[in-house]
Design a protein around this motif. Structure first.
Motif, PDB file in Angstrom:
ATOM      1  N   GLY A 370       0.802  -1.211   0.000  1.00 50.21           N
ATOM      2  CA  GLY A 370       0.000   0.000   0.000  1.00 50.21           C
ATOM      3  C   GLY A 370       0.836   1.262   0.000  1.00 50.21           C
ATOM      4  N   TRP A 371       2.032   1.186   0.584  1.00 57.70           N
ATOM      5  CA  TRP A 371       2.914   2.348   0.594  1.00 57.70           C
ATOM      6  C   TRP A 371       3.762   2.424  -0.671  1.00 57.70           C
ATOM      7  CZ3 TRP A 371       4.765   1.263   6.243  1.00 57.70           C
ATOM      8  CH2 TRP A 371       3.692   1.545   7.123  1.00 57.70           C
ATOM      9  N   LEU A 372       4.086   1.301  -1.250  1.00 59.13           N
ATOM     10  CA  LEU A 372       4.885   1.301  -2.477  1.00 59.13           C
ATOM     11  C   LEU A 372       4.063   1.713  -3.685  1.00 59.13           C
ATOM     12  CD1 LEU A 372       6.885  -2.003  -1.962  1.00 59.13           C
ATOM     13  CD2 LEU A 372       7.879   0.276  -2.160  1.00 59.13           C
ATOM     14  N   ARG A 373       2.801   1.310  -3.710  1.00 64.89           N
ATOM     15  CA  ARG A 373       1.972   1.538  -4.898  1.00 64.89           C
ATOM     16  C   ARG A 373       0.748   2.400  -4.620  1.00 64.89           C
ATOM     17  NH1 ARG A 373       4.211  -3.373  -4.726  1.00 64.89           N
ATOM     18  NH2 ARG A 373       5.432  -4.010  -6.521  1.00 64.89           N
ATOM     19  N   GLY A 374       0.564   2.826  -3.404  1.00 71.49           N
ATOM     20  CA  GLY A 374      -0.569   3.657  -3.040  1.00 71.49           C
ATOM     21  C   GLY A 374      -1.737   2.802  -2.601  1.00 71.49           C
ATOM     22  N   PRO A 375      -2.749   3.436  -2.008  1.00 69.52           N
ATOM     23  CA  PRO A 375      -2.917   4.889  -1.878  1.00 69.52           C
ATOM     24  C   PRO A 375      -2.631   5.411  -0.473  1.00 69.52           C
ATOM     25  CG  PRO A 375      -5.027   3.827  -1.564  1.00 69.52           C
ATOM     26  CD  PRO A 375      -4.004   2.715  -1.702  1.00 69.52           C
ATOM     27  N   TYR A 376      -1.744   4.744   0.269  1.00 68.02           N
ATOM     28  CA  TYR A 376      -1.592   5.091   1.677  1.00 68.02           C
ATOM     29  C   TYR A 376      -0.325   5.880   1.990  1.00 68.02           C
ATOM     30  CZ  TYR A 376      -5.492   1.909   2.168  1.00 68.02           C
ATOM     31  OH  TYR A 376      -6.720   1.306   2.041  1.00 68.02           O
ATOM     32  N   CYS A 377       0.105   6.714   1.064  1.00 66.81           N
ATOM     33  CA  CYS A 377       1.246   7.593   1.303  1.00 66.81           C
ATOM     34  C   CYS A 377       0.947   8.936   0.658  1.00 66.81           C
ATOM     35  CB  CYS A 377       2.515   6.993   0.727  1.00 66.81           C
ATOM     36  SG  CYS A 377       4.004   7.871   1.214  1.00 66.81           S
ATOM     37  N   HIS A 378       1.098  10.009   1.397  1.00 63.17           N
ATOM     38  CA  HIS A 378       0.705  11.336   0.932  1.00 63.17           C
ATOM     39  C   HIS A 378       1.784  12.354   1.295  1.00 63.17           C
ATOM     40  CE1 HIS A 378      -3.220   9.309   0.900  1.00 63.17           C
ATOM     41  NE2 HIS A 378      -3.010   9.023   2.172  1.00 63.17           N
ATOM     42  N   PRO A 379       2.300  13.117   0.322  1.00 63.55           N
ATOM     43  CA  PRO A 379       2.040  13.002  -1.103  1.00 63.55           C
ATOM     44  C   PRO A 379       2.841  11.846  -1.697  1.00 63.55           C
ATOM     45  CG  PRO A 379       3.676  14.684  -0.708  1.00 63.55           C
ATOM     46  CD  PRO A 379       3.232  14.204   0.650  1.00 63.55           C
ATOM     47  N   PRO A 380       2.507  11.489  -2.924  1.00 58.42           N
ATOM     48  CA  PRO A 380       3.282  10.413  -3.560  1.00 58.42           C
ATOM     49  C   PRO A 380       4.695  10.869  -3.860  1.00 58.42           C
ATOM     50  CG  PRO A 380       1.752  11.419  -5.109  1.00 58.42           C
ATOM     51  CD  PRO A 380       1.428  11.987  -3.764  1.00 58.42           C
ATOM     52  N   ILE A 381       5.574   9.897  -3.994  1.00 61.52           N
ATOM     53  CA  ILE A 381       6.973  10.204  -4.294  1.00 61.52           C
ATOM     54  C   ILE A 381       7.494   9.210  -5.322  1.00 61.52           C
ATOM     55  CG2 ILE A 381       7.553   8.964  -2.198  1.00 61.52           C
ATOM     56  CD1 ILE A 381      10.240  10.181  -2.228  1.00 61.52           C
ATOM     57  N   PRO A 382       8.132   9.623  -6.371  1.00 60.99           N
ATOM     58  CA  PRO A 382       8.187  11.009  -6.836  1.00 60.99           C
ATOM     59  C   PRO A 382       6.798  11.500  -7.269  1.00 60.99           C
ATOM     60  CG  PRO A 382       9.735   9.592  -7.999  1.00 60.99           C
ATOM     61  CD  PRO A 382       8.843   8.708  -7.232  1.00 60.99           C
ATOM     62  N   PRO A 383       6.607  12.786  -7.455  1.00 63.08           N
ATOM     63  CA  PRO A 383       5.302  13.306  -7.872  1.00 63.08           C
ATOM     64  C   PRO A 383       4.841  12.654  -9.157  1.00 63.08           C
ATOM     65  CG  PRO A 383       6.755  15.078  -7.208  1.00 63.08           C
ATOM     66  CD  PRO A 383       7.602  13.845  -7.277  1.00 63.08           C
ATOM     67  N   ARG A 384       3.556  12.369  -9.217  1.00 57.08           N
ATOM     68  CA  ARG A 384       3.013  11.764 -10.452  1.00 57.08           C
ATOM     69  C   ARG A 384       2.952  12.779 -11.564  1.00 57.08           C
ATOM     70  NH1 ARG A 384      -2.021   8.241  -7.907  1.00 57.08           N
ATOM     71  NH2 ARG A 384      -0.729   6.720  -6.840  1.00 57.08           N
TER      72      ARG A 384
END
Length: 384
Positions: A370-384
């Protein structure tokens, strides 16, 4: 300060409940980039959720009672033997390292190792607040002196010279800028020190702003050393853990939600997460060149608690896979996982809770994903 009867040293976070504790997130680069950002190294801080062996290397006489997680069946799923990890297998930080193409992080207290690819500074019993402060409010039990947040940051400073030269020097700052930092979670053991040793939940809540301020100060210390990418995990829904439900039962049915979790404890975590996210927003404004990410432990675990089958779990969220305590949650202070007579369930991957305090490898894998591919990290890194 009155100490709760029967609540003393506990293994692997046991009553000391080193909660849970570790987290970080890494998202794939924008679709047009075609590849994930690569890091030169990763450094992890926190408590028993992320400790890969520091407590066993750094153990004292007082710690001996805590080391049931150095006994079978800990480690059974992946390693085949105990590794001083508080799980049946890999931790979140292990899955993150593997997902980033980095080696599993070695405990920083182990001597003679090459830490150029990173190190694990987390330790069982790790707190946000310094031990001297805990002593000043009547909570000076030795287990909270294993390695507070500022101590772990000093361990990092001590590691840097042989890796990259003088801390804050040009070479070290470049190295830090190309490394990923997983900073926490912190706060779980601060609450454990309070709640299991006489404080009410409301009294513990009075210290939440200080805990969050301390975490924010740690993030700034890393930035001053040259860190750019820093993941800061939030608190977990501790009201859904067997250890709390066992030792802090409420006579008021209204204190429990529909899933059997203690609402006042979960509200404490929600409060910390709210303050933490606000402080991180302020840090981003002051340090626009840094990527400061909030990793949402709470939301992901809450979803697993509400709908276990959706995530592949056939057992409820609370009962421990490993233990000899029997009862509703298979958790008992004197019959913990790793103690004589304790056994593991047939299939740990069917359970969310490994020992009543820490997660199974199956949960750790989902959290990391969930942290590597989302959606449980904010903001994403690197920015989409």
């Amino acid at each position: 300060m009155a100490r709760r009867a029967g609540v003393g040293l506990v293994a692997g976070g046991g009553l000391l409940v080193v909660l849970p504790c570790l987290c970080f997130c890494f998202l794939l680069a924008a679709a047009g980039a075609g590849a994930a950002r690569r890091y030169e190294a990763m450094f992890n801080f926190g408590d028993s959720l992320g400790d890969t062996g520091n407590i066993c290397v750094n153990k004292s006489a007082a710690d001996q009672l805590l080391l049931t997680f150095a006994n079978p069946p800990y480690g059974m799923t992946y390693f085949g033997h105990p590794t001083c990890r508080c799980s049946d297998g890999r931790l979140v930080v292990d899955f993150l390292a593997q997902g980033l193409g980095l080696p599993l992080l070695q405990p920083s207290k182990r001597r003679g190792l090459d830490f150029r690819k990173g190190a694990n500074l987390a330790i069982v019993g790790g707190t946000a607040l310094d031990f001297e402060f805990l002593k000043s409010i009547g909570l000076g039990y030795p287990v909270w002196n294993n390695g507070a947040m500022n101590v772990q940051i000093q361990w990092l400073r001590d590691l840097l010279p042989p890796i990259c030269g003088a801390p804050k020097g040009q070479a070290c700052r470049a190295y830090m800028a190309n490394s990923l930092f997983v900073f926490g979670p912190f706060g779980g053991n601060d609450y454990n020190a309070m709640i299991f040793f006489g404080f009410t939940v409301d009294q513990a809540r009075n210290y939440t702003p200080k805990i969050v301020d301390t975490i924010a100060s740690g993030v700034e210390q890393l930035i001053q050393l040259g860190a750019v990418d820093i993941v800061v995990p939030g608190a977990l829904p501790i009201g859904c853990f067997a250890v709390y439900l066992t030792f802090l039962p409420s006579p008021n049915p209204g204190d429990y939600d529909e899933y059997g979790c203690l609402k006042p404890l979960n509200a404490l975590s929600v409060y910390q997460n709210s303050l933490l996210q606000s402080r991180l927003a302020g840090l981003r404004a002051r340090h626009p060149s840094a990527r400061i990410m909030y990793a949402d432990y709470y939301a992901h675990i809450e979803q697993m608690v509400r709908n276990p089958s959706r995530f592949g779990f056939s057992c409820g969220a609370v009962p421990a896979c490993c233990g000899a305590g029997g009862g509703k949650f298979n958790y008992e202070l004197d019959a913990r996982c790793g103690m004589k007579g304790a056994t593991a369930c047939r299939d740990p991957s069917s359970h969310q809770s490994w020992d009543g305090v820490h997660f199974t490898e199956a949960v750790n894998r989902l959290i990391a994903d969930g942290w590597l591919r989302g959606p449980y990290c904010h903001p994403p890194i690197p920015p989409r």
